[in-house]
Each structure stands twice: as C-alpha cells, then as structure tokens.
Motif scaffolding. Structure first.
Motif, PDB file in Angstrom:
ATOM      1  N   GLN A 196       0.829  -1.215   0.000  1.00 16.74           N
ATOM      2  CA  GLN A 196       0.000   0.000   0.000  1.00 16.74           C
ATOM      3  C   GLN A 196       0.861   1.262   0.000  1.00 16.74           C
ATOM      4  OE1 GLN A 196      -0.623  -2.747   1.926  1.00 16.74           O
ATOM      5  NE2 GLN A 196      -2.222  -3.334   0.484  1.00 16.74           N
ATOM      6  N   ARG A 197       2.162   1.077  -0.153  1.00 19.10           N
ATOM      7  CA  ARG A 197       3.125   2.180  -0.267  1.00 19.10           C
ATOM      8  C   ARG A 197       3.307   2.943   1.049  1.00 19.10           C
ATOM      9  NH1 ARG A 197       2.903  -1.035  -4.547  1.00 19.10           N
ATOM     10  NH2 ARG A 197       3.858  -0.105  -6.388  1.00 19.10           N
ATOM     11  N   GLU A 198       3.191   2.233   2.193  1.00 23.37           N
ATOM     12  CA  GLU A 198       3.549   2.840   3.474  1.00 23.37           C
ATOM     13  C   GLU A 198       4.993   2.456   3.777  1.00 23.37           C
ATOM     14  OE1 GLU A 198       1.779   4.955   4.792  1.00 23.37           O
ATOM     15  OE2 GLU A 198      -0.148   4.577   3.820  1.00 23.37           O
ATOM     16  N   PRO A 199       5.782   3.410   4.346  1.00 20.72           N
ATOM     17  CA  PRO A 199       7.192   3.086   4.599  1.00 20.72           C
ATOM     18  C   PRO A 199       7.376   2.127   5.773  1.00 20.72           C
ATOM     19  CG  PRO A 199       6.650   5.305   5.364  1.00 20.72           C
ATOM     20  CD  PRO A 199       5.422   4.786   4.688  1.00 20.72           C
ATOM     21  N   LYS A 200       8.290   1.176   5.592  1.00 28.87           N
ATOM     22  CA  LYS A 200       8.734   0.360   6.733  1.00 28.87           C
ATOM     23  C   LYS A 200       9.962   1.067   7.330  1.00 28.87           C
ATOM     24  CE  LYS A 200       7.656  -3.969   4.285  1.00 28.87           C
ATOM     25  NZ  LYS A 200       8.260  -5.208   3.764  1.00 28.87           N
ATOM     26  N   SER A 201      10.493   0.515   8.425  1.00 35.10           N
ATOM     27  CA  SER A 201      11.703   1.128   9.028  1.00 35.10           C
ATOM     28  C   SER A 201      12.810   1.196   7.976  1.00 35.10           C
ATOM     29  CB  SER A 201      12.215   0.289  10.192  1.00 35.10           C
ATOM     30  OG  SER A 201      11.188   0.033  11.096  1.00 35.10           O
ATOM     31  N   SER A 202      12.841   0.179   7.102  1.00 33.55           N
ATOM     32  CA  SER A 202      13.894   0.107   6.086  1.00 33.55           C
ATOM     33  C   SER A 202      13.842   1.293   5.119  1.00 33.55           C
ATOM     34  CB  SER A 202      13.769  -1.193   5.304  1.00 33.55           C
ATOM     35  OG  SER A 202      12.440  -1.363   4.849  1.00 33.55           O
ATOM     36  N   ALA A 203      12.655   1.848   4.902  1.00 32.47           N
ATOM     37  CA  ALA A 203      12.540   2.980   3.968  1.00 32.47           C
ATOM     38  C   ALA A 203      13.267   4.196   4.545  1.00 32.47           C
ATOM     39  CB  ALA A 203      11.075   3.309   3.717  1.00 32.47           C
ATOM     40  N   TYR A 204      13.118   4.425   5.839  1.00 33.83           N
ATOM     41  CA  TYR A 204      13.813   5.577   6.469  1.00 33.83           C
ATOM     42  C   TYR A 204      15.329   5.353   6.453  1.00 33.83           C
ATOM     43  CZ  TYR A 204       9.151   6.917   7.882  1.00 33.83           C
ATOM     44  OH  TYR A 204       7.823   7.286   7.855  1.00 33.83           O
ATOM     45  N   HIS A 205      15.692   4.075   6.657  1.00 39.20           N
ATOM     46  CA  HIS A 205      17.116   3.728   6.680  1.00 39.20           C
ATOM     47  C   HIS A 205      17.734   3.975   5.296  1.00 39.20           C
ATOM     48  CE1 HIS A 205      20.511   1.906   8.531  1.00 39.20           C
ATOM     49  NE2 HIS A 205      20.537   0.843   7.736  1.00 39.20           N
ATOM     50  N   LEU A 206      17.033   3.548   4.271  1.00 44.04           N
ATOM     51  CA  LEU A 206      17.528   3.707   2.896  1.00 44.04           C
ATOM     52  C   LEU A 206      17.564   5.182   2.516  1.00 44.04           C
ATOM     53  CD1 LEU A 206      18.420   1.843   0.563  1.00 44.04           C
ATOM     54  CD2 LEU A 206      16.117   2.073  -0.385  1.00 44.04           C
TER      55      LEU A 206
END
Ligand code: GCB
Length: 630
Positions: free
Chosen positions: A608-618
């Motif tokens: 659904q295109r919500e960020p996981k923790s990994s998105a902030y990390h990347l």
C-alpha cells in the motif's frame, strides 16, 4: 485434445504467425492531424469454460460476447485475476474473452483518416478481432502492438472489438513456465507452474487506443543525441513514414524544436537527405538531460515537432519528447554526460492490490513521489518492460532505467526460445529507443547461465541487441556463481543478485560484508567490466518488531541493509562498482508458496506504499550518497 494442447492455444497460434514487423510503434499522441480515442473502461468478460476451446468452437468473435452466455464486466486496464474475488477467475489457466463496442465517427472517414488500434500490453498472448475480422495476433506480454484497422471499421456506426487472451506459459514462452496435470476430487486438472517469483497477472494490462493519422504518416522516429564542449546539443534524427505516395507526389519533412515550456527553441538543422527525413539538429546552449539530483533541473526534455507534408495529403504532425544526453561506459565506470554516475536504486514490480499489473496513474504518481522522497536515482524494470506511461515519468523526473525484457530464469536455451527472447528485445528496443531515461538494456534475470549452451545463446542475444542499439550498454542480473557463469563475458556491465544472510545462512548478517566485497571484486577481476548489485534484501513483515533482530522483523531487514552498505562503501573506493539496487521497492504478490506470507515482503514500502523502518534507513543512505556524489 490433451490438456497441454488446449491450454496453449494462442501461444501456438501466434507461433505460426510471423509477427516481427518493421513498422514503428510510436506512442499515440494527439496533434492537429491525429485524434486519440481511449477504449479504456468496462469490457464484457468471459472465461472460456468448461470447455477451454468453447470460444473458438462457438466462434464468440462473430457475435456480442453477452449473446454467448453470462458475462462479467471487467475494467480495462487491469489484471482480471486480481480484480474479482472469485477464486476460479484468480486461478484460471487458459483462455478468457473480452469484448467492447465503440463508435467510429463518420467524420473520420470523411477526412480520409487511417485508424489504428493499439494495445499497450496484453498478458500473455492475444488474438484480436474487429467486427469479426481477425486483425492482430501478439505473443509476449508487457509490450505494445497495433494495426491499421481502417478497412475493418464501420464508420458512423457501432463497431465491436473482441480479444481472446491466453495466460499459459510454456517452456518456449518469455517468461517460461510449465503445465502440470494433477488429480483432484472432481477429476483431473491442469495447473500452471513457474520458477519465477511474481504472480502471473493476466488480461488487458494497459490502455487500448484508437488513433488516427493521415494516409501518409509518420510511422517511426529514431533519435540519438550528443553535445559538444561549447554546449551545442546535437539531435540526430531519422524518420520513417508509412503509407505510399501516389505517382508524382512528393514528400517533405520539417522539424521544429520546442523547449520544456513549449516555446520554439533557436536551432539549426543540417539535413543530409532531400526530403528532410534524416538530419542533425544543433541547439546552442542546450540544456542536457540529467538524472535526478545530478543537476538542479533533472529530466530536461525538449520536444521535436515533426511535420510530414505531401503534395496531395494532409500534413501529419507528431511531437516526440527528447532529452539530450550521452552515455559512455569503460572497464570501470558508467558515465552520463561524461560524469560518472552511481546508481542508487531498486528492483521493482508493476504490482498493486486490486488492479494487479493494470496501469494506474495515481499509483505511478505516488511511486515516483516516493522514489524522489527516498533520494533514489534509478531502478530496473524487473522482470519485464513497464508501461510507456510509467517510462514517461522516468524521462520527466530524471530517473535512470535499466530496461529489462521478460526473460526470467532463462532455461533450456532452445532455438524457439531464443527467437522469442530476441523478439521481446526487438520490440522493447523499438518501443524505448528514444527515451533518455533508458541507460542500459537488461537481457535476462537470473538465467541458468552455468549451462554450456548459455555461452552461445547469450553471445547471440547480446550481438542481437547491439545490432539494434549500440548507444547503450547491455547487462543482465546474474546469480550463478562468477566462476561457472557463461553469460557475463558477453555483457558490457555485470549485474549480480545475491541473498547473503537471507536464503544463504539466514540470521548471519556477519557474513555479508566480506562476501559481497569478495564477490563483486571477483566479477570485476574475471571480466574487467563495471559491476553493480542488482538484488539483495530480506523480507520483513510490516509491524513485526523483534529485539534482538530476527528474520522477517523490520529490525532484521534494516540490519541486513546496514551490512550491505558497509560492503558498498568499501567497493566504491575500488573504482569499478557502479551501483546498488535493493530488492524491492514495495511488497508484491507472488504465487502461493509456504515461503511467502501473502506475497514477497522484501519491499521497503508495503504494497500500500507505506514506509517500513527500512525505507527511512535507505532514505538516509541515498540522500547522503546524493550529497556526496552528485
Ligand atoms: C531473486 C529474483 C526475484 C525474487 C527474489 C526473492 O533472485 O530475481 O524475482 O523475487 O530473488 O525475493 O526471492
């Protein structure tokens, strides 16, 4: 007829039809000489059941589908096997039928228009009838096909298009699949199996257009670009026209260049043929096409306004978006506009719930927003060509695309497969050759490249691509070990996929750094070519937190990424490593398997295109790299 034979009906039919055409496949664009009419919307839909061949036996293309029995209403574009809740439709293997009525205005005939029918993609094989006449046969999904249907139309009246779609994949389709006969409580059944890891979405996936042109029309345009040291932009163009001139009729082609505000740009044309069908355009102080963040104005696009005039026909006008940039590659680097580029990107899928692979502007807009939010500059169209509308976003936003054909897990290396594999590349190159965003052609994902036959097979495929386009490097996402792989030697740039601490030694993130550093160096040492990582990653179930980290938790995905980042940082100092592409941008649907919980969850965004923790990390990493390198 055996189950295998019926299931492959269209695939077999289309194999009989030589469909490699030399005609162009320009995206339909409105102009003063062209009308574009969308046929998107709700279409009648019917599964070919219980007899898989019933549609052919009863000749459903001869009448309204709704007159053949009960029909459903199916949205186009979409994947029919995602939209409906009926399991029978989701799991359907074989033929389905669509039809739609449309109006062809009388004015089109009065003006002497040609009318083309164009499909952006039907997966996997399609046969198309217009008013009961068979007009199109196309095999291989994810690629457009079209035909001039003027002679088959009834102007001023309703017309009907019927489409039969076959989603069966076999050993000789691209991608490959196989059929398996199983016994069930209710008797024998044929099921589809694959080795690839995404759902076999099927149906009319992209827009269907009717578009008109004058009788003599602009059929194709080839553009390559360059610039000189004193900022002169050079656009080499070659125009192909369709239709024939009457005797004594002459033809002339003229070009205007518009800047990105649609204002006429100052330019000169050096034409080397009398009719103006090819030449070189010179633009002083040209603005170059730059990738996102390598310049404050990324994705700068000009428009070539092409006017084809003939003595007795209406002029045809086509406007082609063009970005001026150069691509070069050496043994260690990949350069855009003579500047080394480091790819910060993703592997992706065209995938979202309800629409499946159906093209959707809202989703594409969100995805490009997220790509820019995270600071990425590139992605690979794993594992097939993406919609032209999506590619337009890449051009305009300055996102570099590794453009992949649909060959996944290439195996068996038969001549038949080779023919289809190269056809997919020919169609892809024809479609995307003018796009500045396309920086490499990817000829395969994870081929079984350790087989002896892979050597001559990939040599041929690479030479084939080079015969079509010498301006871009050829790559592939390899996963066989460098020492046994036979494809890499033929490529210009090596991409490799590796899942250390996931499929190999899960839980042991301490193996990652040294292994990745070592493997990348070995690929380079073996081939003396630039190397980038085309896949690495870990599944994480959004919301699953575990401390200490544990596989499938958000923490584990982040930890695994951090270890890769250490390796990439060392590799960047070694001067041959040109990029990192995490698998995957977002979670996506796969076939049912016990190793997947509702699909593949290696996304840094959820489905659904919500960020996981990994998105902030990347995001932290990609922006830091951008600030350091761009
Ligand atoms: C791969 C494949 C990709 C899969 C991925 C995975 O190597 O190229 O299609 O989805 O691994 O997650 O297993």
């Amino acid at each position: 007829m055996s189950a295998i034979m019926w299931c492959a009906t269209l695939v077999c039919i289309s194999a009989l039809v030589t469909c490699v055409s030399t005609a162009g496949i320009l995206y339909p664009r409105e102009s003063e000489s062209r009308e574009v009419k969308s046929l998107d919307g709700m279409w009648n839909f019917r599964l070919s059941l219980p007899d898989p061949l019933v549609g052919f036996k009863e000749r459903w293309y001869m009448k309204d589908l709704s007159k053949t029995g009960p029909v459903l209403q199916m949205p186009v574009p979409s994947s029919y096997n995602d939209v409906m809740v009926d399991k029978k439709i989701r799991d359907h293997v074989g033929l389905v039928w669509y039809d739609k009525s449309f109006f062809a205005p009388e004015s089109w005939r009065q003006q002497g228009y040609r009318v083309f029918l164009r499909f952006g993609s039907v997966n996997y094989a399609a046969q198309v009838w217009v008013n009961t006449h068979l007009v199109l046969n196309h095999e291989i999904g994810h690629l457009p096909f079209q035909r001039d249907i003027t002679a088959n139309l009834k102007f001023g009246r309703l017309n009907r298009i019927t489409v039969a779609v076959d989603n069966v994949l076999l050993a000789t389709t691209v991608p490959q699949g196989s059929l398996q006969n199983i016994s069930t409580n209710t008797g024998p059944k044929t099921i589809q199996t694959y080795t690839f890891d995404f759902f076999n979405y099927a149906g009319i996936h992209r827009s269907v257009f009717l578009y008109t042109t004058p009788v003599v029309y602009i059929d194709d345009v080839d553009v390559t670009t360059n610039y000189t040291e004193d900022s002169v932009g050079l656009i080499n163009y070659k125009i192909q026209y369709g239709g024939s001139l009457s005797s004594g009729e002459t033809l002339n082609c003229s070009i205007t260049v518009l800047n990105n505000e649609n204002v006429r740009e100052k330019f000169t044309v050096i034409t080397d043929d009398e009719e103006g069908l090819s030449g070189i355009i010179k633009i002083e102080n040209a603005k170059l096409w730059w990738p996102y963040l390598m310049h404050e104005e990324p994705g700068y696009m000009y428009t070539l306004e092409i006017r084809l005039s003939t003595t007795w026909n209406v002029d045809d006008v086509y406007r082609l978006p063009v970005g001026i940039r150069t691509i070069k590659w050496t043994n260690t680097a990949f350069l855009i506009n003579n500047k080394p580029a480091y790819l910060r990107g993703f592997g992706r899928h065209e995938d979202s719930d309800i629409r499946g692979k159906g093209m959707d502007y809202a989703l594409v807009t969100r995805d490009y927003d997220l790509i820019k939010w995270i600071g990425a500059n590139s992605y690979r169209t794993s594992h097939y060509p993406y919609a032209e509308e999506i590619m337009d976003f890449a051009d305009r936003h300055g996102i570099m695309i590794v453009d992949e054909c649909p060959s996944v897990d290439t195996d068996n290396f038969s001549d038949k497969l080779l023919k289809k594999h190269t056809t997919s590349l020919a169609e892809l190159i024809k479609r995307d050759k003018n796009r500045p965003s396309v920086i490499m052609w990817s000829i395969a994902n994870e081929p079984r490249s350790h087989h002896k036959e892979a050597d001559s097979y990939f040599k041929y495929v690479v030479e084939f691509v080079k015969s079509k386009d010498k301006t871009r490097p050829v790559t592939a996402a390899l996963n066989k070990w460098y020492s046994i792989d036979r494809a890499g030697q033929h490529l210009d740039i090596i991409g490799f996929n590796r899942y250390n601490a996931w499929y190999t030694l899960p839980g042991h993130t301490e193996i990652i750094q040294s292994r990745i550093e070592d493997e990348a160096a070995k690929w380079h040492a073996k081939h003396n070519k630039p190397v980038f990582m085309t896949e690495y990653g870990a599944d994480s179930y959004a919301g699953l937190h575990m401390s200490p980290s544990f596989v499938w938790s958000e923490e584990y995905q982040v930890e695994l990424m951090s270890e890769h980042f250490k390796a990439f940082d060392t590799l960047r100092t070694k001067n041959f490593f040109i990029g990192e592409m995490i698998w995957n941008f977002a979670d996506f649907k796969t076939e049912q398997t016990v190793t997947r919980v509702g699909g593949n969850k290696k996304g840094v965004f959820t489905r659904q295109r919500e960020p996981k923790s990994s998105a902030y990390h990347l995001r932290k990493r990609y922006w830091a790299l951008a600030n350091q390198l761009d």
